[in-house]
Design a protein around this motif. Structure first.
Motif, short mmCIF file in Angstrom:
data_model
loop_
_atom_site.label_atom_id
_atom_site.label_comp_id
_atom_site.label_asym_id
_atom_site.label_seq_id
_atom_site.Cartn_x
_atom_site.Cartn_y
_atom_site.Cartn_z
N VAL A 128 -6.06 4.91 0.53
CA VAL A 128 -5.18 3.95 1.21
C VAL A 128 -5.98 2.73 1.63
CG1 VAL A 128 -3.78 3.58 3.30
CG2 VAL A 128 -3.51 5.69 1.98
N GLY A 129 -7.16 2.98 2.19
CA GLY A 129 -8.02 1.86 2.59
C GLY A 129 -8.43 1.00 1.42
N GLY A 154 -7.80 10.85 -0.07
CA GLY A 154 -6.49 10.18 -0.01
C GLY A 154 -6.46 9.10 1.06
N ILE A 155 -7.07 9.39 2.19
CA ILE A 155 -7.12 8.41 3.28
C ILE A 155 -7.96 7.21 2.86
CG2 ILE A 155 -7.97 8.02 5.64
CD1 ILE A 155 -7.29 11.06 6.10
N ILE A 156 -9.09 7.49 2.23
CA ILE A 156 -9.93 6.41 1.74
C ILE A 156 -9.20 5.60 0.67
CG2 ILE A 156 -12.05 5.91 0.44
CD1 ILE A 156 -13.33 8.27 2.00
N GLN A 204 1.12 4.07 -3.07
CA GLN A 204 0.86 5.49 -2.82
C GLN A 204 2.06 6.36 -3.22
OE1 GLN A 204 -1.93 7.05 -1.88
NE2 GLN A 204 -3.07 5.16 -1.72
N TYR A 226 -5.41 -1.12 0.24
CA TYR A 226 -5.14 -2.16 1.23
C TYR A 226 -6.19 -3.27 1.16
CZ TYR A 226 -4.11 -4.31 5.73
OH TYR A 226 -3.79 -5.21 6.72
N THR A 276 0.83 -1.20 0.00
CA THR A 276 0.00 0.00 0.00
C THR A 276 0.87 1.25 0.00
OG1 THR A 276 -1.72 -1.21 1.19
CG2 THR A 276 -1.87 1.20 1.22
N TRP A 297 -10.89 16.21 1.70
CA TRP A 297 -9.52 15.77 2.02
C TRP A 297 -9.47 14.30 2.43
CZ3 TRP A 297 -5.37 18.67 0.99
CH2 TRP A 297 -5.62 20.00 0.66
N LEU A 298 -10.60 13.68 2.65
CA LEU A 298 -10.63 12.28 3.08
C LEU A 298 -10.35 11.32 1.92
CD1 LEU A 298 -13.74 12.42 5.43
CD2 LEU A 298 -11.31 12.50 6.06
#
Length: 150
Positions: A84-85, A80-82, A45, A88, A41, A77-78
């Motif tokens: 990653v999820g 990028g975080i999502i 990224q 993964y 992951t 802004w979420l």
């Protein structure tokens, strides 16, 4: 009407995106077998970030205004975080259930969520009420997904 014009072009681009998602998930699963799931992951990224930096800052391909970042709503802004999820979880699921089964489950989840977001106008998008045809299509999609499962 030209096949790749008007309303068809966005659909063709979305289709290509779906193809790339299945290939990417397979590649990420393969990478995770070699280096580990969280490590894969990270690599995905970083390599994606490097590519976008090259496109933006070396080839000047950006058409927007990066300095307007403060104007974006907090929830945007979420992504990028999502992301990653997503990377993964896709890489974790493919080795266990296969590319076709994982992709089918992903599509059912995407369509269900998209219908809900459209219906309520989530994240500042225009509302598009859920129709009985969409519900029926989702049911058929879910039945098709069940038939694809081994």
């Amino acid at each position: 009407m030209n096949f790749i014009s008007g309303e068809m072009l966005p659909l063709v681009l979305a289709l290509i995106s779906g193809v790339l998602m299945a290939v990417q998930g397979s590649l990420n699963a393969s990478l995770s077998k070699a280096v580990g799931l969280l490590e894969a992951t990270f690599v995905v990224q970083i390599t994606g970030t490097i590519l976008v930096m090259i496109l933006l800052f070396i080839f000047n391909m950006g058409k927007g205004n990066l300095y307007a970042w403060q104007e974006a709503p907090w929830y945007s802004w979420l992504g990028g975080i999502i992301g990653v999820g997503i990377i993964y979880l896709v890489a974790a699921s493919i080795p266990n259930v296969g590319v076709a089964n994982a992709t089918t489950a992903i599509i059912v989840g995407q369509v269900l969520t998209a219908i809900i977001i459209d219906h309520f106008g989530g994240f500042g998008l225009d509302r598009s009420a859920c129709s009985p045809q969409q519900v029926f299509g989702l049911v058929l999609l879910a039945v098709g997904a069940k038939l694809l499962l081994k």
